[in-house]
Design a protein around this motif. Sequence first.
Motif, short mmCIF file in Angstrom:
data_model
loop_
_atom_site.label_atom_id
_atom_site.label_comp_id
_atom_site.label_asym_id
_atom_site.label_seq_id
_atom_site.Cartn_x
_atom_site.Cartn_y
_atom_site.Cartn_z
N VAL A 1 35.76 37.94 44.71
CA VAL A 1 36.36 37.14 43.63
C VAL A 1 36.41 37.95 42.34
O VAL A 1 37.44 38.00 41.65
N PHE A 2 35.30 38.62 42.05
CA PHE A 2 35.20 39.44 40.84
C PHE A 2 36.29 40.51 40.81
O PHE A 2 37.00 40.66 39.81
N VAL A 3 36.45 41.24 41.91
CA VAL A 3 37.46 42.30 41.97
C VAL A 3 38.86 41.70 41.81
O VAL A 3 39.69 42.22 41.06
N THR A 4 39.11 40.57 42.49
CA THR A 4 40.42 39.92 42.36
C THR A 4 40.70 39.52 40.91
O THR A 4 41.82 39.70 40.41
N LEU A 5 39.67 39.01 40.23
CA LEU A 5 39.86 38.59 38.83
C LEU A 5 40.23 39.79 37.95
O LEU A 5 41.11 39.70 37.10
N LEU A 6 39.57 40.93 38.20
CA LEU A 6 39.88 42.13 37.40
C LEU A 6 41.30 42.63 37.71
O LEU A 6 42.05 42.97 36.79
#
Lengths: 226, 100
Positions: free
Chosen positions: B19-24
Amino acid sequence: MADVSVTAAPHAPVPGLQHHFDSIEQQKEASALGMWVFLVTEVLFFGGLFLAYTIYRWQNARGFAHASLHMDLTLGTINTAVLICSSLTMAMAVHSAAIGKKKLLIGFLVLTMLLGGAFLGIKAVEYTDHIHHHLLPGPGFHYPVPTDARAAEMFFSLYFAMTGLHALHMIVGIGLLTTLLVLARHGRFTAEYHSPVEICGLYWHFVDIIWIFLFPLLYLIGRHLH
Amino acid sequence: MTENSESQHIVPIKVYVAVFVTLLVMTAATTAISSVDLGPWNTVAALVIALFKATLVVLFFMHVKYSPRLTQMVILAGIFWLALLLLITFSDFVSRGWLR
């Protein structure tokens, strides 16, 4: 006189379980639900500001787009990344609490606070820069393009109101995390009982979501004019 | 873990990281798209990406995917009220040509 053992719960008492709940799960769900009810009021609170933004932008599309070019895109993008990182560390703090890892919990709480502080620091640099360039609405407001001045002043009024309210929420969030840190150090949270960490996490992520909408609507609406 | 599985769903760390990588990535995407002139679609693209990011945060970071139905209903009710606030005001605004 009354025999205490008659009314005692069938199970051994769970630390942190209040007597008016049947079980720790019920207490956990109730506290999360309560937090969500509060967050729904926050959605409508910020919703009013987004509504005002949309109406005024509708009326002053060109002026808003040009005023948006006065935002520092680099700082805004960095701050967005900082907040997303802080959401990850907050999620990890809740995760650490849920698996009963006290040291990890403390570490992630401190990291989240540091990232929150970094966000506010960068925001302060941006505010100082806007004020230096006479972009703070009021008698000192001065805009280089006179025909766009009124629209720009409205844009900056909304900018300061929305980001200011957001920053206020960040400050409250850091206050909440400070409280969690103290409680965590006193060993108040266990794998079974860590609702305060969970619901402060909900609050922190909510504040992140507000920024997810503020960033494109305030920083990016004029970029295509370049 | 098995004892806890009923009271709490422990989300795997790799889900958080994904999720974190997708948000970035989505933040980079929204910044990149904003410099391309798409007319009114710039705003649409920005809002679609923001809604997607917010949904990820709500479902995974805020555990709503694993929350009780009651909590999910309260959130949907909140979104519904926000939609009423926005849509009724917008419908009033766009139906009065002299306001624009």
